[in-house]
Design a protein around this motif. Structure first.
Motif, PDB file in Angstrom:
ATOM      1  N   SER A 176      15.236   7.400   4.932  1.00 24.21           N
ATOM      2  CA  SER A 176      15.291   8.677   4.452  1.00 24.21           C
ATOM      3  C   SER A 176      15.195   8.965   3.277  1.00 24.21           C
ATOM      4  N   ILE A 177      16.270   8.315   2.363  1.00 23.09           N
ATOM      5  CA  ILE A 177      16.396   8.366   0.828  1.00 23.09           C
ATOM      6  C   ILE A 177      14.933   8.303   0.444  1.00 23.09           C
ATOM      7  N   TRP A 178      14.116   7.045   0.648  1.00 28.67           N
ATOM      8  CA  TRP A 178      12.933   6.851  -0.011  1.00 28.67           C
ATOM      9  C   TRP A 178      11.757   8.045   0.353  1.00 28.67           C
ATOM     10  N   PHE A 179      11.824   8.658   1.695  1.00 22.81           N
ATOM     11  CA  PHE A 179      10.662   9.775   1.591  1.00 22.81           C
ATOM     12  C   PHE A 179      11.109  11.116   1.622  1.00 22.81           C
ATOM     13  N   HIS A 180      12.423  11.644   1.370  1.00 13.97           N
ATOM     14  CA  HIS A 180      13.039  12.978   1.889  1.00 13.97           C
ATOM     15  C   HIS A 180      12.264  13.909   0.684  1.00 13.97           C
ATOM     16  N   ASP A 181      11.932  13.256  -0.260  1.00 15.15           N
ATOM     17  CA  ASP A 181      11.239  14.320  -1.379  1.00 15.15           C
ATOM     18  C   ASP A 181       9.855  13.790  -1.718  1.00 15.15           C
ATOM     19  N   LEU A 231       4.153  13.170   6.702  1.00 18.57           N
ATOM     20  CA  LEU A 231       3.605  12.145   5.863  1.00 18.57           C
ATOM     21  C   LEU A 231       4.667  10.826   6.014  1.00 18.57           C
ATOM     22  N   ALA A 232       5.843  11.033   5.993  1.00 18.61           N
ATOM     23  CA  ALA A 232       6.793  10.003   6.352  1.00 18.61           C
ATOM     24  C   ALA A 232       6.180   9.181   7.704  1.00 18.61           C
ATOM     25  N   ALA A 233       6.240  10.058   8.581  1.00 13.88           N
ATOM     26  CA  ALA A 233       5.948   9.425   9.929  1.00 13.88           C
ATOM     27  C   ALA A 233       4.641   8.621  10.006  1.00 13.88           C
ATOM     28  N   GLN A 234       3.700   9.336   9.334  1.00  8.04           N
ATOM     29  CA  GLN A 234       2.165   8.720   9.246  1.00  8.04           C
ATOM     30  C   GLN A 234       2.321   7.341   8.373  1.00  8.04           C
ATOM     31  N   LEU A 235       3.227   7.349   7.382  1.00  9.50           N
ATOM     32  CA  LEU A 235       3.334   6.035   6.558  1.00  9.50           C
ATOM     33  C   LEU A 235       4.132   5.047   7.359  1.00  9.50           C
ATOM     34  N   GLU A 290       0.795  -1.336  -0.110  1.00  8.58           N
ATOM     35  CA  GLU A 290       0.205  -0.087   0.193  1.00  8.58           C
ATOM     36  C   GLU A 290       0.738   1.271   0.107  1.00  8.58           C
ATOM     37  N   VAL A 291       1.864   1.073   0.612  1.00 10.92           N
ATOM     38  CA  VAL A 291       2.765   2.692   0.861  1.00 10.92           C
ATOM     39  C   VAL A 291       3.428   2.632  -0.582  1.00 10.92           C
ATOM     40  N   TRP A 292       3.890   1.526  -1.049  1.00 14.32           N
ATOM     41  CA  TRP A 292       4.672   1.676  -2.297  1.00 14.32           C
ATOM     42  C   TRP A 292       4.000   2.166  -3.307  1.00 14.32           C
ATOM     43  N   ALA A 293       2.590   1.971  -3.365  1.00  7.74           N
ATOM     44  CA  ALA A 293       1.774   2.630  -4.145  1.00  7.74           C
ATOM     45  C   ALA A 293       1.600   4.247  -4.029  1.00  7.74           C
ATOM     46  N   ILE A 294       1.705   4.543  -2.849  1.00 12.45           N
ATOM     47  CA  ILE A 294       1.499   5.894  -2.616  1.00 12.45           C
ATOM     48  C   ILE A 294       3.081   6.505  -2.789  1.00 12.45           C
ATOM     49  N   ILE A 295       3.999   6.029  -2.698  1.00 11.59           N
ATOM     50  CA  ILE A 295       5.469   6.451  -2.963  1.00 11.59           C
ATOM     51  C   ILE A 295       5.538   6.607  -4.405  1.00 11.59           C
TER      52      ILE A 295
END
Length: 221
Positions: A77-82, A99-103, A32-37
């Motif tokens: 950190s790399i995955w979520f920073h942008d 959003l990173a914290a939420q996911l 699910e999170v991958w789809a968001i990313i």
């Protein structure tokens, strides 16, 4: 611009899945999170800050893995920073951190790792190490990895320069030049562009040459 083909996107998805499995996160939520990313990093206005940027940083991180104290947190950190990236606003880092914290909570990732990731993301606002409190172990190296594009080969840097202009295509040329020059000069005037000695040795000289080239190009267009 900076894009990746579908087969490389599939490889990235597998890297993401492997990372969450290593962290004992929820595999169901992982998809699910991958789809968001994927949705965020595939937004049409992104010419540089897309999945190719994540792929490049992950590759850089692999080459310096011996310098990393806790690789999974660095990788997150790399995955979520942008994740949130809108060139019309100035709070992308704060929104990406939230959003990173939420996911990551949805993925059942340890809270200490989440705090590490949030600190790294927030530090990209000015690419500076926080002067107060405890600094996440790999934060300086993370910032260096994000800056590695500055030290890339001239042809790659010129492609990056064009991609950045494209991300701000809504902004009139004189305003873009003034703002971009200001940012580039702030970096160029630093005593240390890179925090880790190994990264400085590898990238600093070329990075300063690239910065000087773009500043000159924007000044004498």
């Amino acid at each position: 611009m900076f894009l990746i083909p579908s087969e490389q996107k599939s490889k990235l998805q597998q890297q993401w899945s492997d990372l969450i499995q290593e962290l004992a996160g929820s595999q169901k939520q992982s998809k699910e999170v991958w789809a968001i990313i994927e949705r965020y990093y595939s937004e049409p206005h992104r010419s540089y800050h897309n999945l190719s940027h994540i792929q490049a940083l992950l590759r850089h991180a692999e080459t310096v893995k011996g310098l990393v104290q806790y690789y999974p947190a660095l990788a997150l950190s790399i995955w979520f920073h942008d994740l949130v990236y809108d060139t019309r606003v100035n709070d992308n880092e704060r929104k990406s951190s939230a959003l990173a914290a939420q996911l990551l909570m949805h993925l059942e990732i340890d809270s200490n790792i989440i705090l590490h990731v949030q600190q790294c993301i927030l530090a990209t606002a000015r690419h500076e190490i926080p002067q107060r409190g405890t600094v996440a172990a790999d934060l300086p190296l993370f910032l260096d990895l994000d800056m590695a594009i500055f030290g890339s080969a001239p042809d790659v840097y010129q492609q990056y320069s064009r991609a950045m202009r494209n991300e701000y295509r809504w902004l009139e040329a004189p305003l873009y030049r003034a703002g971009r020059i200001k940012v580039l000069k702030r970096f160029a005037e630093r005593e240390h562009l890179f925090f880790h000695p190994a990264m400085a040795a590898q990238y600093d000289t070329q990075a300063r040459a690239n910065l000087a080239w773009e500043i000159k190009k924007l000044t004498f267009f």
